[in-house]
Design an enzyme around this catalytic site. Structure first.
Site, PDB file in Angstrom:
ATOM      1  N   CYS A   1       0.834  -1.203   0.000  1.00  0.00           N
ATOM      2  CA  CYS A   1       0.000   0.000   0.000  1.00  0.00           C
ATOM      3  C   CYS A   1       0.868   1.251   0.000  1.00  0.00           C
ATOM      4  CB  CYS A   1      -0.935  -0.007   1.211  1.00  0.00           C
ATOM      5  SG  CYS A   1      -1.977   1.459   1.283  1.00  0.00           S
TER       6      CYS A   1
ATOM      7  N   CYS B   1      -0.391   4.101   2.150  1.00  0.00           N
ATOM      8  CA  CYS B   1      -0.165   3.912   3.590  1.00  0.00           C
ATOM      9  C   CYS B   1       1.298   4.162   3.954  1.00  0.00           C
ATOM     10  CB  CYS B   1      -0.487   2.479   4.018  1.00  0.00           C
ATOM     11  SG  CYS B   1      -1.970   1.782   3.329  1.00  0.00           S
ATOM     12  N   ASP B   2       2.220   3.634   3.177  1.00  0.00           N
ATOM     13  CA  ASP B   2       3.617   3.561   3.610  1.00  0.00           C
ATOM     14  C   ASP B   2       4.586   4.425   2.801  1.00  0.00           C
ATOM     15  OD1 ASP B   2       2.909   1.735   5.587  1.00  0.00           O
ATOM     16  OD2 ASP B   2       3.067   0.047   4.220  1.00  0.00           O
TER      17      ASP B   2
END
Ligand code: NDP
Length: 313
Positions: A134, A137-138
């Site tokens: 992701c 997300c990261d």
């Protein structure tokens, strides 16, 4: 047989939010957690894009908080998973893995989706240490660093472009000699000076001491000019598709060709079966964000309440 007004299947942000709203609407929901309690977020590290946590929060902590909140407002949260459903007639029958059955007047399906992985052991070894599925997300953790994205579809191109806005350099590892993404997305990707597309490349493994320091690649595997080499990178992102957990419901509910539920109207949560609702990633091929999943869990619970009110009226 046990009866409930509202059965929630799944324990990600969609499931817990549905349970919180259903509890507060006096539906006394039963939530079945499934095989991965807490869902996909339990596999991420720090979450910095879920509102309300100025310093960020770890995925497991966020999910634990949601679970506690659901329990505190009265949801009956149970471990176990659903193995079969019968949506022929209301109340609907749901069978659990321990063999027991529950009759439910409304069912909220929030079973999520799972990112596909290549199936190499290094993906597990470096999970949370440089391997991610992701970018949204990261990606933030790779500012000014070098990353690789695997895949040649719209997701991979989108993630490569997103990462290029943060990272110093992005390699896109594509197994075919062409991209599968839409023409517009291909053009955008190929025109991005920070993205280098490695066509006809496959990932053999990853290396590094305390995290990912590089990827072992093979170019034109099986061809006379086949070449194995190592490429130094700091982060390795999978973008080869997701698999929604919808298999056991497909007999009754409409899905697209990948298996994502297709909602029956613009609520995004109603299905063609009255009283059965879908929420979260299992019905979301596009956004796949915790905040969206939570929002759809809220909508599903509100629609379940309305359905029951109208039924009783
Ligand atoms: P896709 O199935 O479209 O693409 C998957 C990509 O991963 C393909 O390039 C495929 O390669 C590659 N791949 C699959 N398995 C492997 C493997 N084992 N090793 C290496 N590469 C592999 O998935 P997406 O998630 O990209 O998209 C899903 C759907 O969502 C699509 O319909 C897409 O259009 C849509 N979408 C739309 C967006 C938008 O409109 N903004 C954004 C994101 C997704 P190969 O081509 O060789 O099979």
């Amino acid at each position: 047989m046990e009866k409930t007004k509202c059965l929630v299947i799944g324990s990600g942000p969609a499931g817990y939010t549905a349970a919180i709203y259903a509890s507060r609407a006096n539906l006394s929901p039963v939530l079945i957690e499934g095989i991965q309690p807490g869902g996909q977020l339990t596999q991420t590290t720090v979450i910095e894009n879920f509102p309300g946590f100025p310093q960020g929060i770890t995925g497991p902590e966020l999910m634990d908080n949601m679970r506690k909140q659901a329990v505190n407002v009265g949801a009956d949260v149970r471990s176990g998973s659903v193995t079969d459903v019968d949506f022929e007639a209301n109340p609907y029958k749901v069978t659990l893995d321990n063999g027991s059955e529950i009759e439910a007047e409304t069912v909220i399906i929030a079973t999520g989706a799972a990112a596909k992985y290549l199936g190499i052991s290094d993906e597990i070894k470096y999970q949370g240490m440089g391997v991610s599925a992701c970018a949204t997300c990261d990606g933030f953790f790779y500012r000014k660093k070098v990353v690789a994205v695997v895949g040649g579809g719209d997701t991979a191109c989108e993630e490569a472009n997103y990462l290029a806005s943060l990272a110093a350099k992005v390699y896109l590892i594509v197994r075919k000699p062409f991209l599968r993404a839409s023409k517009a997305m291909q053009d955008r990707t190929l025109a991005n000076p920070k993205i280098e597309v490695l066509f006809e490349h496959n990932t053999v493994g990853l290396y590094g001491e305390d995290g990912v320091e590089g990827v072992h690649l093979v170019k034109r595997k099986g061809e006379p000019d086949e070449k194995y080499y190592d490429l130094p990178i700091d982060g390795f992102f999978l973008a080869i598709g997701h698999k929604p957990n919808s298999d056991i419901f497909k007999k009754y509910l409409k899905t697209d060709e990948t298996g994502y539920f297709v909602p029956a109207d613009c609520s995004g949560v109603k299905t063609a079966v009255p009283g059965v609702f879908v929420a979260g990633d299992v019905a979301d091929p596009h956004y796949r964000q915790a905040i969206n999943a939570a929002a759809s869990g809220c909508r599903a619970a509100m629609e379940a309440e309305r359905y029951l009110t109208n039924k009783e009226a």
